[in-house]
Each structure stands twice: as C-alpha cells, then as structure tokens.
Design a protein around this motif. Structure first.
Motif, PDB file in Angstrom:
ATOM      1  N   THR A   1       0.810  -1.269  -0.073  1.00  0.00           N
ATOM      2  CA  THR A   1      -0.074  -0.002  -0.140  1.00  0.00           C
ATOM      3  C   THR A   1       0.877   1.350   0.089  1.00  0.00           C
ATOM      4  N   VAL A   2       0.771   2.011  -1.011  1.00  0.00           N
ATOM      5  CA  VAL A   2       1.152   3.365  -0.921  1.00  0.00           C
ATOM      6  C   VAL A   2       0.082   4.719  -0.533  1.00  0.00           C
ATOM      7  N   THR A   3       0.562   5.340   0.362  1.00  0.00           N
ATOM      8  CA  THR A   3      -0.501   6.343   0.744  1.00  0.00           C
ATOM      9  C   THR A   3       0.211   7.757  -0.031  1.00  0.00           C
ATOM     10  N   LEU A   4      -0.778   8.585  -0.173  1.00  0.00           N
ATOM     11  CA  LEU A   4      -0.270   9.788  -0.794  1.00  0.00           C
ATOM     12  C   LEU A   4      -0.765  11.055   0.115  1.00  0.00           C
ATOM     13  N   LEU A   5       0.135  12.034   0.343  1.00  0.00           N
ATOM     14  CA  LEU A   5      -0.098  13.392   1.240  1.00  0.00           C
ATOM     15  C   LEU A   5       0.271  14.327   0.572  1.00  0.00           C
ATOM     16  N   SER A   6      -0.554  14.984  -0.211  1.00  0.00           N
ATOM     17  CA  SER A   6      -0.032  15.880  -1.076  1.00  0.00           C
ATOM     18  C   SER A   6      -1.316  16.896  -1.490  1.00  0.00           C
ATOM     19  N   GLY A   7      -0.486  18.042  -2.171  1.00  0.00           N
ATOM     20  CA  GLY A   7      -1.559  18.801  -2.693  1.00  0.00           C
ATOM     21  C   GLY A   7      -1.525  18.571  -4.246  1.00  0.00           C
ATOM     22  N   ASN A   8      -2.369  19.640  -4.809  1.00  0.00           N
ATOM     23  CA  ASN A   8      -2.429  19.100  -6.603  1.00  0.00           C
ATOM     24  C   ASN A   8      -1.345  19.298  -7.380  1.00  0.00           C
ATOM     25  N   LEU A   9      -0.202  18.596  -7.142  1.00  0.00           N
ATOM     26  CA  LEU A   9       1.101  18.799  -8.017  1.00  0.00           C
ATOM     27  C   LEU A   9       0.950  17.946  -9.081  1.00  0.00           C
ATOM     28  N   PRO A  10       1.629  18.130 -10.281  1.00  0.00           N
ATOM     29  CA  PRO A  10       1.902  17.087 -11.458  1.00  0.00           C
ATOM     30  C   PRO A  10       2.645  15.743 -11.104  1.00  0.00           C
ATOM     31  N   GLU A  11       3.424  16.008 -10.101  1.00  0.00           N
ATOM     32  CA  GLU A  11       4.262  14.806  -9.371  1.00  0.00           C
ATOM     33  C   GLU A  11       3.262  13.707  -8.893  1.00  0.00           C
ATOM     34  N   ILE A  12       2.180  14.280  -8.133  1.00  0.00           N
ATOM     35  CA  ILE A  12       1.587  13.268  -7.278  1.00  0.00           C
ATOM     36  C   ILE A  12       0.748  12.389  -8.323  1.00  0.00           C
ATOM     37  N   ILE A  13       0.328  12.934  -9.542  1.00  0.00           N
ATOM     38  CA  ILE A  13      -0.310  12.103 -10.419  1.00  0.00           C
ATOM     39  C   ILE A  13       0.578  10.968 -10.847  1.00  0.00           C
TER      40      ILE A  13
ATOM     41  N   ALA B   1       3.153   9.939  -9.394  1.00  0.00           N
ATOM     42  CA  ALA B   1       3.539   8.958  -8.367  1.00  0.00           C
ATOM     43  C   ALA B   1       2.322   8.068  -8.173  1.00  0.00           C
ATOM     44  N   ARG B   2       1.075   8.192  -8.130  1.00  0.00           N
ATOM     45  CA  ARG B   2      -0.273   7.464  -8.267  1.00  0.00           C
ATOM     46  C   ARG B   2      -0.014   6.488  -9.461  1.00  0.00           C
ATOM     47  N   TYR B   3       0.299   6.821 -10.562  1.00  0.00           N
ATOM     48  CA  TYR B   3       0.349   6.032 -11.732  1.00  0.00           C
ATOM     49  C   TYR B   3       1.739   4.937 -11.516  1.00  0.00           C
ATOM     50  N   ALA B   4       2.774   5.494 -10.985  1.00  0.00           N
ATOM     51  CA  ALA B   4       3.763   4.712 -10.877  1.00  0.00           C
ATOM     52  C   ALA B   4       3.483   3.437  -9.750  1.00  0.00           C
ATOM     53  N   ALA B   5       2.830   3.784  -8.602  1.00  0.00           N
ATOM     54  CA  ALA B   5       2.528   2.901  -7.679  1.00  0.00           C
ATOM     55  C   ALA B   5       1.413   1.832  -8.304  1.00  0.00           C
ATOM     56  N   ASN B   6       0.432   2.242  -8.941  1.00  0.00           N
ATOM     57  CA  ASN B   6      -0.534   1.221  -9.687  1.00  0.00           C
ATOM     58  C   ASN B   6       0.216   0.573 -10.543  1.00  0.00           C
ATOM     59  N   LEU B   7       1.182   1.013 -11.503  1.00  0.00           N
ATOM     60  CA  LEU B   7       1.775   0.272 -12.443  1.00  0.00           C
ATOM     61  C   LEU B   7       2.473  -1.132 -11.787  1.00  0.00           C
ATOM     62  N   LEU B   8       2.992  -0.728 -10.574  1.00  0.00           N
ATOM     63  CA  LEU B   8       3.641  -1.701  -9.860  1.00  0.00           C
ATOM     64  C   LEU B   8       2.576  -2.850  -9.174  1.00  0.00           C
ATOM     65  N   GLY B   9       1.239  -2.573  -9.403  1.00  0.00           N
ATOM     66  CA  GLY B   9       0.108  -3.343  -8.737  1.00  0.00           C
ATOM     67  C   GLY B   9       0.058  -2.995  -7.214  1.00  0.00           C
TER      68      GLY B   9
ATOM     69  N   VAL C   1      -3.577   5.874   7.739  1.00  0.00           N
ATOM     70  CA  VAL C   1      -2.155   5.508   7.205  1.00  0.00           C
ATOM     71  C   VAL C   1      -2.018   3.819   7.920  1.00  0.00           C
ATOM     72  N   ARG C   2      -2.378   3.960   9.196  1.00  0.00           N
ATOM     73  CA  ARG C   2      -2.294   2.729   9.951  1.00  0.00           C
ATOM     74  C   ARG C   2      -3.076   1.474   9.278  1.00  0.00           C
ATOM     75  N   ASP C   3      -4.669   1.951   8.988  1.00  0.00           N
ATOM     76  CA  ASP C   3      -5.482   0.819   8.994  1.00  0.00           C
ATOM     77  C   ASP C   3      -5.119   0.256   7.565  1.00  0.00           C
ATOM     78  N   VAL C   4      -4.712   1.169   6.573  1.00  0.00           N
ATOM     79  CA  VAL C   4      -4.436   0.513   5.305  1.00  0.00           C
ATOM     80  C   VAL C   4      -3.313  -0.280   5.058  1.00  0.00           C
ATOM     81  N   GLU C   5      -2.288  -0.267   6.221  1.00  0.00           N
ATOM     82  CA  GLU C   5      -1.203  -1.011   6.094  1.00  0.00           C
ATOM     83  C   GLU C   5      -0.103  -0.357   5.237  1.00  0.00           C
ATOM     84  N   THR C   6       0.068   1.081   5.416  1.00  0.00           N
ATOM     85  CA  THR C   6       0.879   1.634   4.498  1.00  0.00           C
ATOM     86  C   THR C   6       2.236   1.150   4.479  1.00  0.00           C
TER      87      THR C   6
END
Length: 518
Positions: free
Chosen positions: A67-79, A81-89, A108-113
């Motif tokens: 599990t990858v958790t994101l804590l971010s504003g509306n940055l191009p890089e956060i999009i 990062a989400r794609y990269a994490a999902n590409l890894l499954g 963060v704890r609940d989703v086993e980040t």
C-alpha cells in the motif's frame, strides 16, 4: 495478464487505466498535458517521470500488493506517483489534506501503508502522522528533511517502458469517506473494475482542477489525460483564482461541488470575467439547490451537468445540460433530480424489507452495475450489509419518477426523526434556499436533553439582507408544515466545508450541541 480464451479466439489482454493513460501520453509526447502555476509539463515528460518513478519505487522495496499512501496538494508529480504505484500493482490511498493528523494517522495505519509519498510543503504534517503511525518508507517529492527525495531517485533511473505488474482482481485504490459522519471507511476498487473508468472527455478539453485530486477531480484528470486534453491544476478553490484561470487558460471543463459553484457565481469578478470557453460545469457530491442551479444556468449558460455517484458505486446517473432547460414547465423539479441512470446501471427503490417500490414512492436507492466496489477495507460485516445479492444499498433515500429521473432526498443517517414523522434535510434546505435573501443553508438534527431530535438550520443570507429566523420559519410552515419548522436557525457568513468541498455537517452539529450545552 491475458484473459482466458474460448473457441480458439484470443481475448484482449487485460490493461489497466495506467497503461491506457501512458499510451495516450506517449502518442503525442510534445503536447502540453499539465499546467501548475508557471510550470507547463508535456505529455512525454509526465510519461517518462512515471517510468522513472516506478523503477525508483522498486529500488525502495515496493512490490505488488503493498500500500502506498499519498499526502499531497495538487502537484503534477502526485499524479505520476499514483500511476507509478499502480503500475507496480500497489494499492493507493490518497489522504484528504484537511483531516486532522490523528485521523490521517488512523487511515495510514489502517490500510497498512508501506510507503508514504509526501508533498514537501506538507513535510511537517507528514512528521506528525508518521510519529503516530510509523511506515517503512517516507518519500518526498523534492528536497526535505522529512524523507528521501523521490524525484532525485527517479532522475537516476531509465525512462524506458515498465511492464504492468497489476492483476485484474488486485485492489487498485482504497478511497476513504471524508470523515464528516464518523470514522472514515476504506472503499476498495480493483484494477479490473475501476469505478470511474468509463468517464470520457474530448481531446480538446482543457480541464480546471480546483478541488483535491483525492476526490472526483482526480478521476476527471485521468479521463482528460487519456483523451489527449490538458489539465490545469490549482492548489485549492478560490473563486477569484478560478475565474482568472478560466479566462487565462480558456478552460472548457470544470468540476465543483454545489457550495463552491455558488461561491463562483456570487463572486464580484464573475460578471466581468470571460467564461465563454466553458462547455461543461459538472457538479455533484452533495445536495444542490434547484433555485441556485437555475441562477448558475442564467450566469454561465447551458453548460451545467449534474453527476450523481458514490465511491462505492462509481457513476450512477447524470442530469444532462439539456435537462437544465429553464423553459421546461417543470424545470425546478427536474433540477431537483439527479437525472437518469448511466448506461449499464440498474436502479431500484426498495423499502426496509427489500421490496421494490413503484414510481414516486420514497425508499433506499439500490444499484447494480459492473462498477460496484469490491468492498470495505477489512470490514467484511459492513460489506455484507451494504452489498447484497449483487446490489449496493447506497444509504441514500430517494425515488424514481414516471420518466425515469432519480431524485435523492436524503442520506438515511441524515434523515431527522421527529414527533409525527421524518424530516428530509434536502427538502427543508430547498425551501430555505428558495427565499430570495438566502444564498445557502445546511439542515441537521441535534438531540435534546430527552434524546429527541430537533431540527436545526444554519443559513447563509445575502450580504446586507434583513431576513430573520421568524420569516424563514413562516416560509417553512407555509411550504412544508409545522413538522419541518426548525427549532433553531443560526445565520453565518459561510458554511464550513470539508476537504472535498461538502458542507461539514459533523462540525455544525458539534457546534450546535456545544451551544445547547452551554
């Protein structure tokens, strides 16, 4: 992963939304894709960044199923990062920024980040969260003492395509409710049934994102990038900044929750801003006022579209631009509705015993489609309660009319039980909002000393108006009867909103309870 074949025909290989978007970005790498402040990022740059980030995440120990958790504003890089994490499954959870550190840490704890990816501007909050809920790795989108610089790691890696690691049944996202009605629930959707994947835009769309990418705007950004459009990112909603961006960037599409739409059209800059480029203002996420939506049509033209959906269900219905015709003899009733079901969505209105109700009768809205969630994260009993025999019980009360239009009248948990019957909060809000000197209202129940619910209303009046509580009570008495008359009406300059932009009734209820105790 290829699908099984029958009869000698080979079924198309399974492809995730990330692969589709990366292919679209690679088809015209020189085109402008993302705009953030003074930065203009091309499609090729964002695609390369995704592949570089994917390899950097692998080097940091991330694997399919983490599990990858994101804590971010509306940055191009956060999009990216989400794609990269999902590409890894990997499963991705995107935190709402305006939740408290305690609630964020619980999630963060609940989703086993395994890995927390952080906007450097939120480094201090990340430190608070990880002090309460330690994670294996903290990666920052830039230099920071909060963790390792993910962009620096990515810059060392190859931008060659990286093969998808996700399987159709793997959890793609865990989206949490906003926390306005208790502990947030984790809503799981898989790569194979991404609930908002069916959203489409034209290639010439210029989408303005001015609400968090963790909410509906993130889905719209995905659809825009997939179809070859441009996404303009603002950090937060500010009506003056939104109006300026619409004119400057010739924005065609915009998503707003109703309270934000009201702020936009009420802003003094609205009448002197060129908004002629707008083709679609999509709104939804909470109840809207028919009278105020009619005002928005008059201000912006025939460009409004209401979208009704839930994270649990994906898209449910739309009220099209044509349905916003103010010359229709029943236009206010039509604007009160959420439109007709989307293709592939079945809707049933059922009573407490699960029996289907006829047109016009109030009951729980139940949905069946291929886009339903997999279930709630680590809550099998709640999942079984909500998902029954292939139908999702939405928790919304509503009805379907003879023409097939769905009207949502309340959430089951927001319905106020009073002596003599039920008060539907949205119906009372509609009455209050119909007063010419009322801009917005929020209605909720508060229990008194005898544990009986009392109807409370918080009203935003037109600035400088003389409307008072007794005038509004008289209006409600006339329109809906004594049962709907609020026990308390409080006036305020603005309603508090959640991170997603919804009226924060949990906070309003707490304030009302504190005032009653005092």
């Amino acid at each position: 992963m290829p699908s099984t074949s029958t009869g000698g025909d080979t079924a198309p290989a399974f492809r995730t939304y990330v692969e589709e978007n990366l292919d679209a970005l690679g088809s015209d790498p020189g085109r402008e894709a993302l705009i953030h402040g003074d930065r203009r990022v091309t499609a090729g740059e964002i695609r390369d960044l995704v592949y570089r980030m994917t390899r950097a995440l692998v080097a940091q120990g991330l694997r399919r199923g983490h599990t990858v958790t994101l804590l971010s504003g509306n940055l191009p890089e956060i999009i990216a990062a989400r794609y990269a994490a999902n590409l890894l499954g990997c499963k991705v959870n995107h935190l709402y920024n305006k939740l408290s550190a305690d609630v964020q840490a619980t999630i963060v704890r609940d989703v086993e980040t395994h890995t927390l990816i952080v906007d450097p501007r939120l480094a201090a909050r990340a430190a608070e969260v990880t002090a309460l809920a330690p994670v294996k790795s903290v990666l920052v989108l830039g230099p920071s003492d909060a963790g390792t610089d993910l962009l620096e790691l990515a810059a060392r890696e190859s931008a060659e395509p990286f093969p998808n690691q996700a399987h159709p049944g793997d959890v793609c996202t865990i989206r949490h409710t906003g926390g306005t009605t208790g502990h947030p629930k984790g809503i799981c959707s898989t790569f194979g049934q991404n609930p908002f994947r069916a959203m489409e835009h034209n290639a010439d769309v210029r989408l303005l994102v001015c609400t968090t990418l963790a909410h509906a705007a993130g889905h719209m950004a995905d659809a825009t990038l997939r179809e070859g459009g441009v996404v303009v990112l603002l950090e937060d909603f500010d009506p003056a900044a939104v109006l300026a961006a619409i004119e400057r960037e010739r924005i065609t599409d915009l998503f707003l929750l109703p309270p934000l739409l009201y702020q936009l059209m009420d802003h003094p800059d609205a009448d002197r801003t060129d908004t002629s480029s707008l083709r679609c203002i999509a709104y939804g996420g909470c109840q809207s006022s028919p009278a105020r939506i009619a005002d928005a049509v008059r201000r912006f033209g025939p460009v409004l579209l209401q979208f009704y959906g839930q994270n649990e269900a994906g898209g449910i219905s739309i009220l099209t631009a044509e349905d916003h015709d103010l010359d229709h003899p029943r236009h206010l009733q039509r604007l009160r509705s959420a439109g007709k079901p989307l293709e592939g969505v079945e809707v049933a209105i059922r009573d407490e015993d699960g029996r289907d109700l006829p047109a016009g009768e109030h009951g729980e809205i139940c949905i069946r489609s291929e886009r339903l969630m997999q279930g709630y994260w680590k809550q099998p009993e709640l999942t079984a309660e909500v998902l029954r025999d292939g139908w999702l019980h939405t928790g919304d009360i509503g009805f379907v009319d003879e023409e097939g239009y769905i009207t949502v009248v309340d959430r089951l948990k927001d319905m106020i039980v009073v002596v003599g019957g039920h008060v539907y909060t949205s119906e009372l809000e509609d009455v209050l909002n119909s007063h010419p000197e009322v801009l917005q209202s929020a209605v909720f129940g508060v229990r008194d000393a005898d544990r009986m619910e009392q109807v409370h209303a918080v009203v935003v009046p037109v600035p400088g108006s003389g409307v008072d509580a007794e005038q509004l009570r008289a209006l409600v008495q006339e329109e809906r009867g004594a049962m709907y008359v609020p026990a308390s009406i409080v006036f305020t300059e603005a309603l508090p909103l959640t991170d997603a932009g919804k009226p924060d009734k949990k906070r309003l209820r707490q304030e009302a309870e504190a005032a009653a105790s005092a």
